[in-house]
Design a protein around this motif. Structure first.
Motif, PDB file in Angstrom:
ATOM      1  N   GLY A  87       0.860  -1.175   0.000  1.00 34.39           N
ATOM      2  CA  GLY A  87       0.000   0.000   0.000  1.00 34.39           C
ATOM      3  C   GLY A  87       0.893   1.221   0.000  1.00 34.39           C
ATOM      4  N   THR A  88       0.581   2.177   0.881  1.00 33.45           N
ATOM      5  CA  THR A  88       1.467   3.327   1.046  1.00 33.45           C
ATOM      6  C   THR A  88       2.863   2.848   1.423  1.00 33.45           C
ATOM      7  N   GLY A  89       2.924   1.844   2.312  1.00 29.22           N
ATOM      8  CA  GLY A  89       4.178   1.202   2.688  1.00 29.22           C
ATOM      9  C   GLY A  89       4.162  -0.266   2.307  1.00 29.22           C
TER      10      GLY A  89
ATOM     11  N   SER B  54      -0.132   7.333  -9.510  1.00 29.33           N
ATOM     12  CA  SER B  54      -1.161   6.336  -9.784  1.00 29.33           C
ATOM     13  C   SER B  54      -0.572   5.074 -10.398  1.00 29.33           C
ATOM     14  N   GLY B  55      -0.732   3.963  -9.717  1.00 32.44           N
ATOM     15  CA  GLY B  55      -0.292   2.680 -10.257  1.00 32.44           C
ATOM     16  C   GLY B  55      -1.081   2.303 -11.499  1.00 32.44           C
ATOM     17  N   ARG B  56      -2.352   2.661 -11.522  1.00 30.96           N
ATOM     18  CA  ARG B  56      -3.176   2.319 -12.690  1.00 30.96           C
ATOM     19  C   ARG B  56      -2.689   3.045 -13.936  1.00 30.96           C
ATOM     20  N   ASP B  57      -2.243   4.288 -13.761  1.00 33.80           N
ATOM     21  CA  ASP B  57      -1.711   5.032 -14.905  1.00 33.80           C
ATOM     22  C   ASP B  57      -0.430   4.372 -15.423  1.00 33.80           C
TER      23      ASP B  57
ATOM     24  N   ILE C 128       3.297 -14.282  -1.116  1.00 28.09           N
ATOM     25  CA  ILE C 128       1.930 -13.981  -1.559  1.00 28.09           C
ATOM     26  C   ILE C 128       1.725 -12.473  -1.454  1.00 28.09           C
ATOM     27  N   PHE C 129       1.269 -11.863  -2.546  1.00 22.94           N
ATOM     28  CA  PHE C 129       1.166 -10.406  -2.611  1.00 22.94           C
ATOM     29  C   PHE C 129      -0.294  -9.965  -2.553  1.00 22.94           C
ATOM     30  N   TYR C 130      -0.514  -8.901  -1.772  1.00 22.25           N
ATOM     31  CA  TYR C 130      -1.883  -8.434  -1.538  1.00 22.25           C
ATOM     32  C   TYR C 130      -1.918  -6.908  -1.575  1.00 22.25           C
ATOM     33  N   GLY C 131      -2.864  -6.355  -2.348  1.00 21.28           N
ATOM     34  CA  GLY C 131      -3.135  -4.921  -2.342  1.00 21.28           C
ATOM     35  C   GLY C 131      -2.150  -4.093  -3.145  1.00 21.28           C
ATOM     36  N   GLY C 132      -2.530  -2.830  -3.395  1.00 23.54           N
ATOM     37  CA  GLY C 132      -1.643  -1.843  -3.975  1.00 23.54           C
ATOM     38  C   GLY C 132      -0.912  -2.292  -5.223  1.00 23.54           C
TER      39      GLY C 132
END
Length: 323
Positions: free
Chosen positions: A135-137, A222-225, A265-269
């Motif tokens: 996430g942020t971190g 923005s990660g989506r960008d 295992i990766f979660y979020g962000g």
């Protein structure tokens, strides 16, 4: 039917869920974390919302309240000076005793996500794995031989604050070169700023930084960008993710050399970028492993819906205590 309240306290939002023994989220509510003058007022308001969820489902017997929180300590029941929140150290079970006799158990938010993944997600059949929350971190929860690792005082598994460069970027924790300063929303933002210093006429970098600035002082790119640009073969987006993957792969290799997990295992962000980041990360992980360890560790995406791992893991604290 048995249920538990699972709570995921975040720096901006707190998510509350009423969860059954099979991992079905029966009711869910999101509230703002920082809209209250003190932690005591926040928890008073939080319990009002908990009571509403319980009352909406009278057919369920609520066994207790599990909480995942930044700097939450399973041993002491405290949230210790959490980052991004203007709270001092607080003992959460003592606060809840003012409102309820239900059992209250607390843990670190990343540990909570790992517990959720173990009980209800892709780690059901794994005994040795690391869940990384992005996430942020960057947070992490570590399972060794089917047990969550807490360490001596309850703070084990802080992979985000493992330094990969002692002369690297300054982290809010006081150290330099922490992994989360390269692999997280704020880490990628720092990378974009560094690239911009040498490429101030790059329109893609300018756009990313302008949009981040609109979000406020702590706005991240923005990660989506970046994902969209990557899919269009933008060379800057490719460079961004390759650099990030290089740092992540190196960090994973250090943990893997010590623990030899079956999977990360990766979660979020950032994990929403999927193989855009994980494919090169696997390459850099293998490059930095002892040769006989290479290609023996999986990189997996979470099997849980975005936003659910924390509350499911928090609820599992209660289920595990009553199994």
């Amino acid at each position: 039917m048995k249920s538990a309240i699972g709570i995921d306290i975040g720096g901006t939002n707190t998510v509350i869920g009423l969860v059954d023994h099979e991992g079905l989220i029966i009711q869910k509510k999101t509230i703002k974390t920082r809209e209250h003058e003190s932690s005591e007022i926040f928890f008073k308001y939080l319990y009002v919302e908990i009571e509403k969820l319980i009352n909406k489902s009278p057919d369920f017997k609520t066994l207790g309240i599990g909480i995942g929180a930044p700097n939450g300590n399973n041993f002491t029941g405290e949230i210790i000076s959490p980052p991004n929140l203007n709270w001092t150290t607080i003992h959460v079970p003592s606060i809840f005793k003012n409102y309820t006799d239900l059992k209250v158990i607390i843990t670190n938010d990343a540990n909570s996500a790992a517990l959720g993944e173990k009980r209800f997600g892709v780690a059901k059949d794994l005994k040795n794995f690391v869940v990384i929350t992005l996430g942020t971190g960057l947070g992490s929860g570590v399972f060794v031989n089917d047990h969550l690792v807490y360490g001596n005082r309850g703070f084990a598994g802080e992979m985000g604050h493992m330094s990969i460069n002692p002369k690297g970027r300054q982290c809010n924790c006081g150290k330099k070169g922490c992994l989360e300063m390269y692999v997280s929303a704020k880490g990628i933002t720092q990378t974009v700023k560094k690239l911009y210093q040498d490429n101030s006429d790059n329109h893609f970098l300018i756009k990313l930084l302008e949009k981040a600035k609109l979000k406020g002082v702590n706005g991240n790119v923005s990660g989506r960008d970046i994902d969209r640009a990557f899919d269009k073969n933008d060379p800057t987006a490719k460079t961004l993710y390759d650099y990030t993957a290089k740092k992540l792969g190196y960090g994973l290799s250090q943990v893997a050399t010590l623990l030899e997990p079956e999977a990360f295992i990766f979660y979020g962000g950032l994990s929403n970028a999927g193989n855009r980041v994980l494919a090169p990360t696997k390459k850099y992980l293998n490059k930095n492993l002892i040769p006989f360890q290479r290609d023996s560790i999986d990189l997996l995406l979470s099997g849980l819906n975005d936003g659910d791992a924390g509350i499911l893991g928090a609820a599992s604290l209660i289920f595990k205590s009553t199994d």
